[in-house]
Design a protein around this motif. Structure first.
Motif, PDB file in Angstrom:
ATOM      1  N   VAL A 107      69.041  42.036  30.937  1.00  0.00           N
ATOM      2  CA  VAL A 107      67.973  42.796  31.581  1.00  0.00           C
ATOM      3  C   VAL A 107      66.620  42.299  31.085  1.00  0.00           C
ATOM      4  CG1 VAL A 107      66.899  45.076  31.773  1.00  0.00           C
ATOM      5  CG2 VAL A 107      69.393  44.841  31.905  1.00  0.00           C
ATOM      6  N   GLN A 108      65.721  42.091  32.024  1.00  0.00           N
ATOM      7  CA  GLN A 108      64.358  41.672  31.663  1.00  0.00           C
ATOM      8  C   GLN A 108      63.334  42.367  32.529  1.00  0.00           C
ATOM      9  OE1 GLN A 108      64.192  37.262  31.736  1.00  0.00           O
ATOM     10  NE2 GLN A 108      63.587  37.451  29.600  1.00  0.00           N
ATOM     11  N   LEU A 109      62.266  42.808  31.897  1.00  0.00           N
ATOM     12  CA  LEU A 109      61.067  43.269  32.567  1.00  0.00           C
ATOM     13  C   LEU A 109      59.919  42.458  31.984  1.00  0.00           C
ATOM     14  CD1 LEU A 109      61.541  47.160  32.494  1.00  0.00           C
ATOM     15  CD2 LEU A 109      61.803  45.650  34.467  1.00  0.00           C
ATOM     16  N   VAL A 110      59.268  41.673  32.821  1.00  0.00           N
ATOM     17  CA  VAL A 110      58.221  40.778  32.335  1.00  0.00           C
ATOM     18  C   VAL A 110      56.910  41.118  33.026  1.00  0.00           C
ATOM     19  CG1 VAL A 110      57.481  38.404  32.051  1.00  0.00           C
ATOM     20  CG2 VAL A 110      59.922  38.972  31.911  1.00  0.00           C
ATOM     21  N   GLU A 111      55.968  41.612  32.229  1.00  0.00           N
ATOM     22  CA  GLU A 111      54.651  41.970  32.757  1.00  0.00           C
ATOM     23  C   GLU A 111      53.726  40.758  32.766  1.00  0.00           C
ATOM     24  OE1 GLU A 111      55.961  45.575  30.128  1.00  0.00           O
ATOM     25  OE2 GLU A 111      55.970  43.380  29.997  1.00  0.00           O
ATOM     26  N   SER A 112      52.792  40.761  33.689  1.00  0.00           N
ATOM     27  CA  SER A 112      51.767  39.733  33.753  1.00  0.00           C
ATOM     28  C   SER A 112      50.522  40.323  34.387  1.00  0.00           C
ATOM     29  CB  SER A 112      52.255  38.522  34.551  1.00  0.00           C
ATOM     30  OG  SER A 112      52.558  38.890  35.881  1.00  0.00           O
ATOM     31  N   GLY A 113      49.407  39.601  34.245  1.00  0.00           N
ATOM     32  CA  GLY A 113      48.176  40.007  34.904  1.00  0.00           C
ATOM     33  C   GLY A 113      47.142  40.661  34.021  1.00  0.00           C
ATOM     34  N   GLY A 114      47.475  40.887  32.764  1.00  0.00           N
ATOM     35  CA  GLY A 114      46.498  41.484  31.868  1.00  0.00           C
ATOM     36  C   GLY A 114      45.397  40.494  31.498  1.00  0.00           C
ATOM     37  N   GLY A 115      44.372  41.009  30.840  1.00  0.00           N
ATOM     38  CA  GLY A 115      43.276  40.143  30.423  1.00  0.00           C
ATOM     39  C   GLY A 115      42.026  40.936  30.130  1.00  0.00           C
ATOM     40  N   LEU A 116      40.932  40.220  30.020  1.00  0.00           N
ATOM     41  CA  LEU A 116      39.628  40.816  29.744  1.00  0.00           C
ATOM     42  C   LEU A 116      38.865  40.985  31.052  1.00  0.00           C
ATOM     43  CD1 LEU A 116      37.348  41.662  27.777  1.00  0.00           C
ATOM     44  CD2 LEU A 116      36.715  39.226  27.674  1.00  0.00           C
ATOM     45  N   VAL A 117      38.335  42.175  31.261  1.00  0.00           N
ATOM     46  CA  VAL A 117      37.579  42.458  32.474  1.00  0.00           C
ATOM     47  C   VAL A 117      36.391  43.338  32.117  1.00  0.00           C
ATOM     48  CG1 VAL A 117      39.009  44.466  33.055  1.00  0.00           C
ATOM     49  CG2 VAL A 117      37.769  43.266  34.870  1.00  0.00           C
ATOM     50  N   GLN A 118      35.300  43.193  32.856  1.00  0.00           N
ATOM     51  CA  GLN A 118      34.120  44.013  32.609  1.00  0.00           C
ATOM     52  C   GLN A 118      34.308  45.407  33.207  1.00  0.00           C
ATOM     53  OE1 GLN A 118      30.705  41.910  34.127  1.00  0.00           O
ATOM     54  NE2 GLN A 118      30.535  40.666  32.266  1.00  0.00           N
ATOM     55  N   PRO A 119      33.616  46.378  32.664  1.00  0.00           N
ATOM     56  CA  PRO A 119      33.656  47.720  33.259  1.00  0.00           C
ATOM     57  C   PRO A 119      33.296  47.676  34.742  1.00  0.00           C
ATOM     58  CG  PRO A 119      32.600  47.816  31.123  1.00  0.00           C
ATOM     59  CD  PRO A 119      32.809  46.359  31.427  1.00  0.00           C
ATOM     60  N   GLY A 120      34.050  48.422  35.532  1.00  0.00           N
ATOM     61  CA  GLY A 120      33.858  48.412  36.974  1.00  0.00           C
ATOM     62  C   GLY A 120      34.680  47.364  37.697  1.00  0.00           C
ATOM     63  N   GLY A 121      35.296  46.484  36.944  1.00  0.00           N
ATOM     64  CA  GLY A 121      36.091  45.422  37.545  1.00  0.00           C
ATOM     65  C   GLY A 121      37.504  45.858  37.907  1.00  0.00           C
ATOM     66  N   SER A 122      38.284  44.886  38.381  1.00  0.00           N
ATOM     67  CA  SER A 122      39.651  45.156  38.835  1.00  0.00           C
ATOM     68  C   SER A 122      40.625  44.168  38.214  1.00  0.00           C
ATOM     69  CB  SER A 122      39.737  45.035  40.364  1.00  0.00           C
ATOM     70  OG  SER A 122      38.923  45.990  41.000  1.00  0.00           O
ATOM     71  N   LEU A 123      41.843  44.642  38.077  1.00  0.00           N
ATOM     72  CA  LEU A 123      42.953  43.794  37.663  1.00  0.00           C
ATOM     73  C   LEU A 123      44.196  44.256  38.401  1.00  0.00           C
ATOM     74  CD1 LEU A 123      42.796  43.399  33.744  1.00  0.00           C
ATOM     75  CD2 LEU A 123      42.491  41.584  35.443  1.00  0.00           C
ATOM     76  N   ARG A 124      45.115  43.333  38.604  1.00  0.00           N
ATOM     77  CA  ARG A 124      46.399  43.682  39.197  1.00  0.00           C
ATOM     78  C   ARG A 124      47.498  43.243  38.241  1.00  0.00           C
ATOM     79  NH1 ARG A 124      48.356  45.023  44.204  1.00  0.00           N
ATOM     80  NH2 ARG A 124      50.490  44.325  44.735  1.00  0.00           N
ATOM     81  N   LEU A 125      48.230  44.201  37.741  1.00  0.00           N
ATOM     82  CA  LEU A 125      49.371  43.917  36.880  1.00  0.00           C
ATOM     83  C   LEU A 125      50.624  43.796  37.727  1.00  0.00           C
ATOM     84  CD1 LEU A 125      48.782  46.420  33.936  1.00  0.00           C
ATOM     85  CD2 LEU A 125      47.835  44.124  34.272  1.00  0.00           C
ATOM     86  N   SER A 126      51.517  42.927  37.285  1.00  0.00           N
ATOM     87  CA  SER A 126      52.787  42.761  37.977  1.00  0.00           C
ATOM     88  C   SER A 126      53.913  42.781  36.957  1.00  0.00           C
ATOM     89  CB  SER A 126      52.798  41.445  38.750  1.00  0.00           C
ATOM     90  OG  SER A 126      53.983  41.318  39.493  1.00  0.00           O
TER      91      SER A 126
END
Length: 115
Positions: free
Chosen positions: A1-20
Motif C-alpha cells: 500500500v502506498q499513498l504518495v503526496e506531491s505539490g507542496g512548496g513555498l507560496v506567498q499569502p493569497g496564492g494557490s497550490l494544488r496537492l495530489s
C-alpha cells in the motif's frame, strides 16, 4: 500500500497550490479519502474528506470556501485545491485513506505560506 503526496512548496499569502495524492495497493474506490495537516507544535487536524464515490465532501471551517477536495477513481488520485492561502495554512499535509477499521497514511508534503 502506498499513498504518495506531491505539490507542496513555498507560496506567498493569497496564492494557490494544488496537492495530489497517488494511491496504490488497495481498492481505492472503496475508501473514504481525506487530507489532514499538522502545523509545528500543533496536533494533526482534518482538513477535508471525500466519500468513496466522490458525491459527498466535508471541509473544515478554517478552510471552507478556500480549499476543495476532489478524487478520480479511474486514476486512483485525490487532490486538494488550496486557494487564498494564509500563513496559518503552513503545515505538513497528509493524505489518508479509511474504510471501516483499515486506515493508511502518506508521508506528507510540506506547505509553507510566507512572504
Amino acid at each position: 500500500v502506498q499513498l504518495v503526496e506531491s505539490g507542496g512548496g513555498l507560496v506567498q499569502p493569497g496564492g494557490s497550490l494544488r496537492l495530489s495524492c497517488a494511491a496504490s495497493g488497495f481498492t481505492f474506490s472503496s475508501y473514504v479519502m481525506s487530507w489532514y495537516r499538522q502545523a509545528p507544535g500543533k496536533e494533526r487536524e482534518l482538513v477535508a474528506s471525500i466519500s468513496s464515490t466522490g458525491r459527498s465532501t466535508n471541509t473544515a471551517d478554517s478552510v471552507k470556501g478556500r480549499f476543495t477536495i476532489s478524487r478520480d477513481n479511474a486514476k486512483n488520485t485525490v487532490a486538494l485545491q488550496m486557494n487564498s492561502l494564509k500563513p496559518e495554512d503552513t503545515a505538513v499535509y497528509y493524505c489518508n485513506s479509511r474504510r471501516i477499521s483499515t486506515e493508511y497514511w502518506g508521508k506528507g508534503t510540506l506547505v509553507t505560506v510566507s512572504s
